[in-house]
Enzyme design. Structure first.
Site, PDB file in Angstrom:
ATOM      1  N   ARG A 173      33.360  38.835  31.228  1.00 32.08           N
ATOM      2  CA  ARG A 173      34.108  38.949  32.485  1.00 32.08           C
ATOM      3  C   ARG A 173      34.313  37.563  33.115  1.00 32.08           C
ATOM      4  NH1 ARG A 173      29.985  42.782  34.823  1.00 32.08           N
ATOM      5  NH2 ARG A 173      30.847  42.327  36.861  1.00 32.08           N
ATOM      6  N   LYS A 203      32.760  39.588  46.448  1.00 31.34           N
ATOM      7  CA  LYS A 203      34.061  39.995  46.979  1.00 31.34           C
ATOM      8  C   LYS A 203      34.004  41.365  47.662  1.00 31.34           C
ATOM      9  CE  LYS A 203      36.208  40.177  42.996  1.00 31.34           C
ATOM     10  NZ  LYS A 203      35.342  39.630  41.952  1.00 31.34           N
ATOM     11  N   ARG A 238      44.849  39.887  39.197  1.00 28.78           N
ATOM     12  CA  ARG A 238      43.997  39.093  38.299  1.00 28.78           C
ATOM     13  C   ARG A 238      44.772  38.408  37.199  1.00 28.78           C
ATOM     14  NH1 ARG A 238      38.015  41.558  37.928  1.00 28.78           N
ATOM     15  NH2 ARG A 238      38.318  42.956  39.649  1.00 28.78           N
ATOM     16  N   ARG A 261      21.939  43.347  40.459  1.00 26.85           N
ATOM     17  CA  ARG A 261      22.745  44.498  40.859  1.00 26.85           C
ATOM     18  C   ARG A 261      22.670  45.599  39.796  1.00 26.85           C
ATOM     19  NH1 ARG A 261      29.030  43.498  41.867  1.00 26.85           N
ATOM     20  NH2 ARG A 261      29.195  43.692  39.629  1.00 26.85           N
ATOM     21  N   ARG A 283      25.508  49.682  36.995  1.00 29.18           N
ATOM     22  CA  ARG A 283      26.881  49.536  36.495  1.00 29.18           C
ATOM     23  C   ARG A 283      26.834  49.197  35.014  1.00 29.18           C
ATOM     24  NH1 ARG A 283      31.160  46.033  39.972  1.00 29.18           N
ATOM     25  NH2 ARG A 283      31.780  45.423  37.881  1.00 29.18           N
TER      26      ARG A 283
END
Ligand code: ADP
Length: 197
Positions: A150, A19, A94, A133, A139
């Site tokens: 998640r 996204k 969300r 990632r 992260r």
């Protein structure tokens, strides 16, 4: 493509769908700001603001930050002058409560949403992307357990929004697998038929 202005868009998709990457390209094309709630939260966490302190515990656990906190943050952001001509929301709404709040925010400006783009992806492939990632960005929420949480929350709380926007005739589903440029092109092709308000 028509005159690039006044688009109010939402970018949806499960964690790791790409996204953020796509949001940046699309927003740039239309000359509108990409508003990523995840990025705003992370910026606040790294600056150590009160908002960041509040958000961090939820984010690190893969939980959603409470609606009141997120809604207020988005309301403030889209009232900034650069969002007058439109915006692309990445990672918001969300929850159903956020959908309703966003409706109120947009309505009060006399505008309307133009389209909701949903990136569809293969779940296993996406876990791979997120773990990759994590190696690059570090992260703190890209660990196996937190990724699973998640994804689970996305399925429970966010995926139902797809039907809400489909019923409103705003939904555009785009295959999010493959090369980044190919996905971008698919999104442009799909948005090409959206009348601009
Ligand atoms: P992801 O790829 O997991 O969707 P994001 O960068 O968009 O990553 O979001 C990271 C975290 O920020 C989420 O797991 C959540 O804790 C918080 N967050 C972002 N947007 C929202 C939102 N609209 N409502 C509640 N929490 C949010």
């Amino acid at each position: 493509m028509g005159t690039p202005h006044k688009m109010r868009l939402i970018m949806m998709g499960p964690p790791g769908a790409g996204k953020g990457t796509q949001a940046t390209f699309i927003a740039e094309h239309f000359g509108i700001p990409a508003v990523s709630t995840g990025d705003i939260f992370r910026a606040n966490v790294s600056r150590g603001t009160a908002l960041g302190v509040k958000a961090k515990e939820y984010m690190d656990a893969g939980e959603y930050v409470p609606d009141e906190v997120t809604n207020e943050m988005v309301r403030n952001r889209i009232q900034e002058p650069d969002a007058d001509k439109g915006f692309l929301l990445d990672g918001y709404p969300r929850t159903l409560a956020q959908v309703e709040e966003l409706d109120t925010m947009i309505k009060s400006t006399g505008h309307a949403l133009d389209a909701v783009v949903v990136l569809t992806v293969d779940q296993d492939e996406v876990v791979e992307r997120l773990l990759q990632r994590a190696l690059i960005d570090g992260r703190t929420d890209d660990t196996g357990d937190v990724i699973r949480r998640r994804q689970e929350l996305y399925g429970e709380e966010t995926a139902p929004l797809i039907e809400v926007y489909r019923d409103r005739g705003l939904l555009i589903e785009v295959d999010g697998m493959g090369q980044v440029e190919d996905v971008t092109q698919r999104i442009f092709d799909a948005l090409d038929v959206v009348p601009q308000s």
